[in-house]
Enzyme design. Structure first.
Site, PDB file in Angstrom:
ATOM      1  N   GLU A  44       0.836  -1.205   0.000  1.00 37.91           N
ATOM      2  CA  GLU A  44       0.000   0.000   0.000  1.00 37.91           C
ATOM      3  C   GLU A  44       0.862   1.242   0.000  1.00 37.91           C
ATOM      4  OE1 GLU A  44      -2.927  -3.020   1.483  1.00 37.91           O
ATOM      5  OE2 GLU A  44      -0.909  -2.490   2.162  1.00 37.91           O
ATOM      6  N   THR A  45       0.327   2.304  -0.589  1.00 34.40           N
ATOM      7  CA  THR A  45       0.922   3.633  -0.502  1.00 34.40           C
ATOM      8  C   THR A  45      -0.126   4.570   0.060  1.00 34.40           C
ATOM      9  OG1 THR A  45       2.455   3.264  -2.336  1.00 34.40           O
ATOM     10  CG2 THR A  45       1.920   5.544  -1.815  1.00 34.40           C
TER      11      THR A  45
END
Length: 295
Positions: A44-45
């Protein structure tokens, strides 16, 4: 675009769960954020849209293929970076606004540099599994005789939570991501979270792995968004013992060891015996890389 790479639920670079963090994402569209998350390639970012300020911090989260409502490790990574940059004090309270709602966050200064972020996790309903347990286990590389029958298999939100008897069985799992995603998709589910009480460390309450092919993640190394519900599950079923008159209990969850990225999630459950009311996850992080990404 300036991007930071942060490993969460660890202080060791290369361990824990890696997140991308974009501190100045105001003005970025969904397509741009999705392209950045794909280029970063972390599970995830997190994108900081507003804050930090009086109203807290507003985040959006993207896997390399999808936007999600909440991500525990990317939130820990973001608040670590904000305190490291002195954009937030190392201790105090604030709020997180994300797709899952508005959640309380407490920052606790640690003896080592940085802070531990304690994050209220979203509540999701509990339900029976809508898919065949035997079929789901076969697609993650297991069998029904590996299941810990003293605890129930339950659905929590978009994940299936499966208790297993032995850590060696948990480590031996090898999921078939495509067929698993196809099995779960019609039921609005994206992953299978397996755990066991057979831990590596005496101070831990559970050892886990999480396969989430429905959002493009074959295996998530250390999953705060699942660790919170696991804490509540364990309190619901008496593994974590809350006081009869009400109170708080803390424990630790192990994850990532099976793939060489060990991380540790702290969980705090509040409520009465057998009736947990709220859960928080806690974690530290380490900044690994700072750089510019051409998009």
């Amino acid at each position: 675009m300036q991007v930071s790479i942060v490993d969460a639920f660890t202080r060791t670079p290369g361990a824990g769960n890696r997140a991308g963090v974009v501190l100045d994402a105001a003005g970025l569209g969904v397509d741009a954020m999705q392209r950045i998350a794909a280029a970063v390639g972390a599970s995830e970012t997190a994108f900081v849209l507003t804050g930090p300020g009086a109203e807290g911090v507003k985040l959006r989260y993207f896997t390399p293929t999808d936007e999600i409502e909440f991500c525990g490790h990317a939130t820990v990574a973001t608040f670590h970076l904000l305190t490291e940059r002195a954009l937030l004090p190392r201790s105090g309270t604030t709020r997180l606004e994300c797709g899952a709602g508005v959640l309380d966050v407490e920052l606790e200064a640690t003896e080592v540099s940085g802070s531990r972020a304690w994050i209220q996790t979203p509540k999701r309903p509990w339900a029976e599994s809508p898919v065949s347990l035997a079929q789901a286990l076969a697609l993650v590389g297991g069998t029904v005789d590996m299941v810990d029958t003293s605890l129930p298999v339950l659905r929590n939100g978009h994940r299936l939570m499966v208790p297993m008897r032995r850590r060696e069985d948990v480590w031996a799992l090898a999921p078939r991501s495509g067929p698993l995603a196809e099995l779960l998709r019609p039921h609005g589910m994206t992953g299978v979270y397996v755990f066991t009480r057979d831990t590596r460390e005496a101070g831990s309450v559970a050892h886990s792995r999480y396969f989430a092919p429905g959002v493009g993640i074959a295996e998530d190394p250390v999953t705060g968004a699942a660790g919170g519900p696991l804490g509540m599950y364990l309190a619901m079923h008496g593994v974590l013992e809350l006081p009869a008159a009400g109170g708080t209990v803390r424990a630790r969850i192990e994850q990532g060891d099976a793939i060489g990225k060990p991380g540790r999630i702290e969980v705090e459950v509040t409520g009465r015996a057998g009736q947990p009311e709220q859960v928080r996850i806690g974690g530290v992080a380490v900044t690994v890389l700072e750089g510019s990404l051409r998009i």
